[in-house]
Design a protein around this motif. Structure first.
Motif, PDB file in Angstrom:
ATOM      1  N   LEU A 148       0.843  -1.187   0.000  1.00  0.00           N
ATOM      2  CA  LEU A 148       0.000   0.000   0.000  1.00  0.00           C
ATOM      3  C   LEU A 148       0.881   1.239   0.000  1.00  0.00           C
ATOM      4  N   GLY A 149       0.336   2.337  -0.518  1.00  0.00           N
ATOM      5  CA  GLY A 149       1.061   3.595  -0.465  1.00  0.00           C
ATOM      6  C   GLY A 149       2.166   3.733  -1.495  1.00  0.00           C
ATOM      7  N   LEU A 150       2.176   2.894  -2.513  1.00  0.00           N
ATOM      8  CA  LEU A 150       3.123   3.091  -3.603  1.00  0.00           C
ATOM      9  C   LEU A 150       2.367   3.110  -4.914  1.00  0.00           C
ATOM     10  N   SER A 151       2.878   3.852  -5.868  1.00  0.00           N
ATOM     11  CA  SER A 151       2.210   4.002  -7.159  1.00  0.00           C
ATOM     12  C   SER A 151       2.401   2.759  -8.013  1.00  0.00           C
ATOM     13  N   LEU A 152       1.591   2.643  -9.052  1.00  0.00           N
ATOM     14  CA  LEU A 152       1.793   1.539  -9.981  1.00  0.00           C
ATOM     15  C   LEU A 152       3.153   1.661 -10.645  1.00  0.00           C
ATOM     16  N   ALA A 186      -0.800   1.299  -6.679  1.00  0.00           N
ATOM     17  CA  ALA A 186      -0.728  -0.025  -7.308  1.00  0.00           C
ATOM     18  C   ALA A 186      -1.794  -0.955  -6.763  1.00  0.00           C
ATOM     19  N   SER A 187      -2.286  -0.678  -5.560  1.00  0.00           N
ATOM     20  CA  SER A 187      -3.313  -1.534  -4.964  1.00  0.00           C
ATOM     21  C   SER A 187      -4.574  -1.592  -5.810  1.00  0.00           C
ATOM     22  N   GLU A 188      -4.848  -0.568  -6.611  1.00  0.00           N
ATOM     23  CA  GLU A 188      -6.016  -0.611  -7.503  1.00  0.00           C
ATOM     24  C   GLU A 188      -5.880  -1.785  -8.482  1.00  0.00           C
ATOM     25  N   PHE A 189      -4.683  -1.974  -8.997  1.00  0.00           N
ATOM     26  CA  PHE A 189      -4.398  -3.083  -9.923  1.00  0.00           C
ATOM     27  C   PHE A 189      -4.395  -4.418  -9.182  1.00  0.00           C
ATOM     28  N   GLY A 391     -15.036  12.412 -15.209  1.00  0.00           N
ATOM     29  CA  GLY A 391     -14.094  11.314 -15.056  1.00  0.00           C
ATOM     30  C   GLY A 391     -14.812   9.993 -15.226  1.00  0.00           C
ATOM     31  N   ALA A 392     -14.034   8.916 -15.286  1.00  0.00           N
ATOM     32  CA  ALA A 392     -14.584   7.572 -15.462  1.00  0.00           C
ATOM     33  C   ALA A 392     -14.864   6.968 -14.087  1.00  0.00           C
ATOM     34  N   TRP A 393     -14.708   5.637 -13.967  1.00  0.00           N
ATOM     35  CA  TRP A 393     -14.942   5.039 -12.647  1.00  0.00           C
ATOM     36  C   TRP A 393     -13.847   5.472 -11.688  1.00  0.00           C
ATOM     37  N   VAL A 394     -14.101   5.283 -10.400  1.00  0.00           N
ATOM     38  CA  VAL A 394     -13.271   5.882  -9.372  1.00  0.00           C
ATOM     39  C   VAL A 394     -11.868   5.265  -9.338  1.00  0.00           C
ATOM     40  N   ALA A 395     -10.880   6.114  -9.107  1.00  0.00           N
ATOM     41  CA  ALA A 395      -9.504   5.699  -8.822  1.00  0.00           C
ATOM     42  C   ALA A 395      -8.970   6.636  -7.756  1.00  0.00           C
ATOM     43  N   SER A 396      -8.449   6.080  -6.680  1.00  0.00           N
ATOM     44  CA  SER A 396      -7.948   6.919  -5.593  1.00  0.00           C
ATOM     45  C   SER A 396      -6.644   7.589  -6.001  1.00  0.00           C
ATOM     46  N   ARG A 397      -6.328   8.663  -5.329  1.00  0.00           N
ATOM     47  CA  ARG A 397      -5.062   9.380  -5.570  1.00  0.00           C
ATOM     48  C   ARG A 397      -4.037   8.932  -4.531  1.00  0.00           C
ATOM     49  N   LEU A 398      -2.828   8.684  -4.985  1.00  0.00           N
ATOM     50  CA  LEU A 398      -1.760   8.261  -4.091  1.00  0.00           C
ATOM     51  C   LEU A 398      -1.562   9.298  -2.989  1.00  0.00           C
TER      52      LEU A 398
END
Length: 451
Positions: A148-152, A186-189, A391-398
């Motif tokens: 958690l807490g790191l970008s893709l 990256a957790s979104e993926f 915007g499209a479906w939700v994506a959180s911001r890092l």
């Protein structure tokens, strides 16, 4: 409409608003739904394909989902709603063959070259382990590194994978994280991978069905069946909720007074509402940031392609494309996904420039993935420039993941909030929108001291 009153006013006629309305009407409350658009469904948009041909003529065809569409086997809430309101389900066409665009060419023999295969398999195995750990509630990988807490982008660097593997991840990112790889966790993926066996290609296995008539059809039936009053083309511009009454003003000067209200929009369009008293500071900051989802979904009608082929790669533009169904006239509909700004800077300009860029990206993707195809027409809906979605479906911001936590969107006075963006379960899915609508209705019932 000046001086009109109701028990509860609901802003937004998407699935979250429809769910809240149905719940509150079942308790005998009068409900008025104010919808800014001229249609029901929110980010669910089911309409006829009306693509532009290369000669400028339109190519009308069957109805398709231009927003979200697929549901999973375990999403019991939305499946129950479909059964209750007579909405049939359409099974997704199985994936019958696979194509990868890598190393500058289209391949049918695997995602990487034989030289890169071992490194690729190590990276995919690592993703599967990490996705499984995250699903079980762990926040570190087997080496003690954070999940958690790191970008893709940082996660991809950690994998030390071949370029073709990174392109594969990027393609599946268009249907999961759907935002800037450096700015979305990256957790979104990994959460999307975790819905099946943990590997990227298994993400599609969770998408088993879509709704015949789409979310638009389900929300329409729910609203009609519950008897809520629906006002279309009624864009709410301001909400005052100090005291015993909530007063809603529309952009064209109308006004409604209610005992309580539910704001059932996504957080991005919610930022455009003038709410008085102002939201708490943390919530106001979340609205100012908004979520980061910027996906582009395009439909391409083609000839000469069999349904069931899944293709990924290319690194920019439309990176994911699936031959989703056959049409009545013997053609095939391809559905493709990309992310605005990923290799197509013009997408960030005005609507005319965006349309040109999407047509170019869609045309290029068909040629890249399906060279045997005859492209007949393209069609899409521009969610990123839709004033009522932004915007499209939700994506959180890092670094701002808490912006979307359900516990941070509890009722404020006589205002409750509902959206798949801030749902207590499965944010981003339509299933989550229904759950969020029910949760908001419960808060209103408690406020009004109803069971």
């Amino acid at each position: 409409m000046a001086g009109e009153r109701c028990d509860v006013a609901i802003v937004g006629a998407g699935l979250a608003g429809a769910m809240a309305a149905a719940d509150l009407r079942a308790r005998g409350l009068s409900v008025t739904i104010l919808e800014a658009r001229d249609r029901i469904g929110g980010r669910g948009y089911f309409r006829k394909f009306d693509g532009a041909r290369s000669d400028g003529r339109r190519e009308p065809d069957e109805e398709l989902d231009y927003g979200g569409s697929w549901i999973t086997p375990w999403q019991s809430t939305i499946r129950g709603l479909c059964a209750r309101h007579g909405i049939a389900l359409r099974p997704r066409h199985p994936v019958t063959s696979r194509r990868w665009f890598r190393d500058g060419a289209l391949h049918h023999d695997g995602p990487t070259s034989s030289a890169d295969r071992a490194a690729h398999e190590r990276a995919i195995a690592r993703i599967a382990v990490d996705a499984t750990l995250l699903k079980k509630g762990y926040d570190e990988d087997t080496d003690g590194r954070p999940l958690l807490g790191l970008s893709l982008a940082d996660y991809m660097r950690r994998l030390q994978a071949p370029a073709a593997t990174l392109d594969l991840i990027g393609a599946w990112w268009t249907v999961s994280g759907n935002g800037d790889k450096a700015g979305v966790p990256a957790s979104e993926f990994l959460h999307s991978c975790g819905h099946a066996d943990g590997t990227p290609d298994a993400i599609i296995d969770a998408w088993t069905d879509s709704l015949i008539g789409g979310i638009s059809g389900l929300a329409s039936r729910m609203i009609a069946d519950c008897g809520a009053r629906l006002l279309l083309n009624a864009a709410v511009s301001a909400i005052e909720h100090d005291g015993e009454v909530v007063r809603l003003a529309t952009a064209d000067g109308r006004s409604i007074d209610a005992r309580a209200a539910v704001i059932a929009t996504g957080i991005n369009p919610m930022a455009g509402l003038q709410i008085s008293p102002l939201p708490p500071t943390a919530r106001a900051e979340a609205l100012a940031r908004g979520h980061a989802g910027r996906a582009v979904k395009v439909w391409a009608k083609v000839g000469g392609v069999a349904p069931g082929i899944l293709a990924t790669g290319g690194g920019s533009g439309i990176e994911w494309m699936f031959a989703e169904r056959a049409t009545r006239d013997g053609a095939t509909m391809l559905v493709g996904f990309g992310i605005e700004g990923e290799g197509a800077a013009a997408w960030a300009q005005g609507p005319d420039d965006a349309a040109t860029a999407i047509i170019s990206a869609g045309t290029e993707a068909v040629a890249r993935f399906f060279p045997e195809a005859e492209l007949i027409a393209l069609d899409w809906h521009d969610w990123n420039r839709d004033a009522f979605s932004r915007g499209a479906w939700v994506a959180s911001r890092l670094g701002a993941e808490a912006d979307l936590l359900h516990q941070n969107w509890k009722r404020q006075g006589r205002l409750a909030f509902a959206s798949s963006d801030i749902s207590p379960e499965g944010a981003g899915w339509f299933h989550a929108a229904a759950i969020s609508g029910a949760a908001a209705a419960k808060e209103i019932r408690e406020l009004l001291r109803l069971n």
